[in-house]
Design an enzyme around this catalytic site. Structure first.
Site, PDB file in Angstrom:
ATOM      1  N   LYS A 205       0.840  -1.218   0.000  1.00 31.75           N
ATOM      2  CA  LYS A 205       0.000   0.000   0.000  1.00 31.75           C
ATOM      3  C   LYS A 205       0.871   1.263   0.000  1.00 31.75           C
ATOM      4  CE  LYS A 205      -3.376   2.811   0.381  1.00 31.75           C
ATOM      5  NZ  LYS A 205      -4.233   3.120  -0.740  1.00 31.75           N
ATOM      6  N   GLY A 258      -2.780  16.265  -2.974  1.00 32.65           N
ATOM      7  CA  GLY A 258      -3.335  16.522  -1.641  1.00 32.65           C
ATOM      8  C   GLY A 258      -4.180  15.333  -1.243  1.00 32.65           C
ATOM      9  N   CYS A 261      -4.718  10.787   1.652  1.00 26.94           N
ATOM     10  CA  CYS A 261      -3.823   9.621   1.552  1.00 26.94           C
ATOM     11  C   CYS A 261      -2.378   9.971   1.213  1.00 26.94           C
ATOM     12  CB  CYS A 261      -4.388   8.639   0.527  1.00 26.94           C
ATOM     13  SG  CYS A 261      -5.900   7.861   1.119  1.00 26.94           S
TER      14      CYS A 261
HETATM   15  N1  NAD Z   1     -10.030   7.987   1.541  1.00 26.53           N
HETATM   16  C1  NAD Z   1      -9.398   7.241   0.671  1.00 26.53           C
HETATM   17  O1  NAD Z   1      -9.421   7.499  -0.527  1.00 26.53           O
HETATM   18  C2  NAD Z   1      -8.613   6.031   1.128  1.00 26.53           C
HETATM   19  C3  NAD Z   1      -8.170   5.110   0.166  1.00 26.53           C
HETATM   20  C4  NAD Z   1      -7.460   3.993   0.595  1.00 26.53           C
HETATM   21  C5  NAD Z   1      -7.157   3.838   1.937  1.00 26.53           C
HETATM   22  N2  NAD Z   1      -7.579   4.767   2.839  1.00 26.53           N
HETATM   23  C6  NAD Z   1      -7.265   4.528   4.257  1.00 26.53           C
HETATM   24  O2  NAD Z   1      -8.445   4.059   4.899  1.00 26.53           O
HETATM   25  C7  NAD Z   1      -8.504   4.551   6.233  1.00 26.53           C
HETATM   26  C8  NAD Z   1      -9.805   5.311   6.429  1.00 26.53           C
HETATM   27  O3  NAD Z   1      -9.780   6.437   5.566  1.00 26.53           O
HETATM   28  P1  NAD Z   1     -11.093   7.297   5.290  1.00 26.53           P
HETATM   29  O4  NAD Z   1     -10.738   8.283   4.245  1.00 26.53           O
HETATM   30  O5  NAD Z   1     -12.245   6.395   5.095  1.00 26.53           O
HETATM   31  O6  NAD Z   1     -11.229   8.037   6.703  1.00 26.53           O
HETATM   32  P2  NAD Z   1     -12.486   8.840   7.250  1.00 26.53           P
HETATM   33  O7  NAD Z   1     -11.927   9.850   8.189  1.00 26.53           O
HETATM   34  O8  NAD Z   1     -13.354   9.277   6.120  1.00 26.53           O
HETATM   35  O9  NAD Z   1     -13.295   7.740   8.081  1.00 26.53           O
HETATM   36  C9  NAD Z   1     -12.854   7.189   9.277  1.00 26.53           C
HETATM   37  C10 NAD Z   1     -14.074   6.933  10.156  1.00 26.53           C
HETATM   38  O10 NAD Z   1     -13.660   6.227  11.328  1.00 26.53           O
HETATM   39  C11 NAD Z   1     -14.443   6.697  12.400  1.00 26.53           C
HETATM   40  N3  NAD Z   1     -13.770   6.355  13.658  1.00 26.53           N
HETATM   41  C12 NAD Z   1     -12.660   6.922  14.198  1.00 26.53           C
HETATM   42  N4  NAD Z   1     -12.376   6.337  15.371  1.00 26.53           N
HETATM   43  C13 NAD Z   1     -13.301   5.357  15.569  1.00 26.53           C
HETATM   44  C14 NAD Z   1     -13.529   4.415  16.608  1.00 26.53           C
HETATM   45  N5  NAD Z   1     -12.723   4.343  17.669  1.00 26.53           N
HETATM   46  N6  NAD Z   1     -14.585   3.590  16.478  1.00 26.53           N
HETATM   47  C15 NAD Z   1     -15.417   3.659  15.405  1.00 26.53           C
HETATM   48  N7  NAD Z   1     -15.245   4.543  14.401  1.00 26.53           N
HETATM   49  C16 NAD Z   1     -14.198   5.402  14.485  1.00 26.53           C
HETATM   50  C17 NAD Z   1     -14.568   8.179  12.157  1.00 26.53           C
HETATM   51  O11 NAD Z   1     -15.661   8.741  12.848  1.00 26.53           O
HETATM   52  C18 NAD Z   1     -14.753   8.219  10.641  1.00 26.53           C
HETATM   53  O12 NAD Z   1     -16.107   8.202  10.284  1.00 26.53           O
HETATM   54  C19 NAD Z   1      -7.252   5.385   6.423  1.00 26.53           C
HETATM   55  O13 NAD Z   1      -6.243   4.597   7.013  1.00 26.53           O
HETATM   56  C20 NAD Z   1      -6.861   5.771   5.022  1.00 26.53           C
HETATM   57  O14 NAD Z   1      -5.496   6.008   4.872  1.00 26.53           O
HETATM   58  C21 NAD Z   1      -8.304   5.841   2.474  1.00 26.53           C
END
Ligand code: NAD
Length: 440
Positions: A205, A258, A261
């Site tokens: 990743k 930006g 990620c």
């Molecule tokens: N956004 C992307 O395009 C993308 C792509 C690939 C990987 N990722 C990875 O996936 C992960 C999530 O990214 P995202 O963009 O979905 O984040 P996000 O901030 O949109 O969502 C994370 C969610 O987790 C919840 N959360 C936090 N702590 C919690 C807890 N203790 N219990 C339950 N829920 C909790 C938050 O309220 C939030 O809704 C990250 O590690 C990111 O690097 C993101």
């Protein structure tokens, strides 16, 4: 299959909705009660094309439910995905506090065998920390799978249901079989599953994101050189990308990358290298070039207006870090708008989806407009940050009438410089010779 997804953000909500759409019973958990209440009312807290329809369809069918109750999520699920945020900590490393907290809570709530799957992007070695955190709370057996997510915001549904690859990081055959069953509906054309050990999955990743970020920063460096030497980066980009070993993707110069990620993952990879005494020199440079790129762009605007900055109004098109998302995390637009405001400029901004998230990120002080033309009213220049399709072919006559000066700073190379000069615009772009009306 009964599936639980902890974290209902861009990744968790998309994964949960798509697994439900394939016939699984999915329980999505989030710690944010306002988010869960919205989802229970049938509202989608984020903008992601196509997501609303899938969530609605599966919620109505009773296959997709939302709760803040993690214990219920653990009890009802055989497979539990973690998709909570792993933001950048103050020292640049990935903040694992939410991941480890959820791991502990899962351990406490387990009442039998579970498969715990990490979808969040976590540093190499996290599989051990999370496994230990769960094991410290339970005597029940579990298997751990690293299953990093590669979806792109703006095309998340397509990416999730027709992935280039699915990485399954575990050495356990039972867990591999369950994961293959879960992903089988998305592998109908051909199987694109790569089974590997957890450390390699975690590294895959970071390596993928860092390489994509490298392409962007590399092209921004070449764009800077093109400006100095009078070359046109758009022609160079086409010439370079036509090499099948390189490809055209991610070679567009602009205001830098930006989003939630690339910046944090590049930074976390730097920290990982430092921690093991093997600094990742390329990635350090990628980060520096990216920071410099947004500054160069903002400075070009500030230098143009010089002492007149405090009397200047800018129209800004685009606040999101890229098109088709409302995500403004680490958006170059937000950083540059802050620089403009610091110099006393006024900003009239428009973004089709990121107006509210953008206003919140800037912290006020900007006027949000209902459309791109309203933003131009009485502005001294237009500054473009996001490549939304609706900005591609605007009505240039209306643009010319509404702007006080025919002046455009284009951070996305949306228009043809010669045509802009013919229309009477002074047009600044990235890595292409700027053409002024008087030169024609
Ligand atoms: N956004 C992307 O395009 C993308 C792509 C690939 C990987 N990722 C990875 O996936 C992960 C999530 O990214 P995202 O963009 O979905 O984040 P996000 O901030 O949109 O969502 C994370 C969610 O987790 C919840 N959360 C936090 N702590 C919690 C807890 N203790 N219990 C339950 N829920 C909790 C938050 O309220 C939030 O809704 C990250 O590690 C990111 O690097 C993101």
């Amino acid at each position: 299959m009964n599936v639980g997804v902890v974290g209902s953000g861009y990744v968790g909500l998309v994964a949960g909705a798509c697994f439900a759409d394939a016939g699984n019973r999915v329980i999505c958990v989030d710690a944010d009660p306002s988010k869960i209440e919205m989802l229970q009312r049938g509202e989608i807290p984020i903008y992601e094309p196509g997501l609303k329809e899938i969530v609605e369809r599966n919620a109505e069918a009773g296959r997709l439910i939302f709760t803040t109750d993690l214990v219920a999520g653990v009890k009802q699920s055989r497979v539990l995905f973690l998709a909570v945020g792993t933001p950048e900590a103050a020292d640049g490393s990935a903040d694992l506090s939410a991941v480890l907290e959820v791991a502990r809570q899962i351990g406490k709530a387990m009442d039998g065998y579970r498969i715990v799957v990490m979808k969040s992007t976590v540093p190499v070695g996290t599989h051990r920390k999370v496994s230990e955190a769960i094991a410290a709370q339970t005597g029940h057996p579990f298997d751990y799978v690293s299953n990093p997510e590669f979806l792109k915001e703006g095309a998340a549904i397509e990416d999730f249901t027709r992935p280039d690859r699915v990485v399954i990081g575990t050495t356990n055959p039972t867990a591999v079989a369950v994961m293959k069953e879960l992903y089988a509906p998305f592998m109908r054309k051909s199987e694109r599953i790569f089974v590997m050990d957890p450390a390699s999955a975690e590294m895959t990743k970071y390596a993928a994101n860092a390489l994509l970020a490298t392409k962007i920063s590399f092209m921004n460096e070449i764009a800077g050189l093109c400006e100095r030497f009078g070359a046109d980066v758009d022609l160079v980009r086409r010439g370079v990308g036509s090499d099948s070993r390189l490809g055209h993707a991610f070679l567009f110069p602009g205001v830098g990358y930006g989003g939630s990620c690339f910046p944090k993952d590049v930074s976390a990879l730097m920290k990982m290298g430092e921690a093991v005494g093997r600094p990742v020199l390329i990635v350090n440079a990628v980060h520096q070039v990216n920071q410099r790129q947004r500054k160069f762009f903002a400075q070009r605007v500030l230098e143009h207006f010089g002492e007149k900055c405090p009397e200047t109004t800018l129209a800004v098109w685009g606040l999101a870090f890229k098109a088709r998302t409302d995500d403004v995390r680490e958006s170059p637009a937000i950083a540059c708008v802050r620089m403009f405001l610091e110099k006393g400029m006024k900003v009239r901004a428009y973004d089709p989806e990121a107006a509210e998230t953008g206003r919140a990120a800037v912290g006020g002080g900007i006027t949000i407009c209902r459309d791109g033309y309203e933003a131009l009213d009485g502005a001294d220049a237009l500054v473009i940050f996001t490549d939304w399709p609706e900005f591609r072919n605007p009505d240039f006559d209306t643009m010319a009438q509404k702007l006080r000066q025919r002046l455009v700073f284009d951070g996305r190379n949306m228009y043809d410089p010669l045509q802009m000069a013919q229309r009477g615009f002074t047009y600044y772009c990235i890595g292409r010779p700027s053409v002024l009306p008087k030169e024609l």
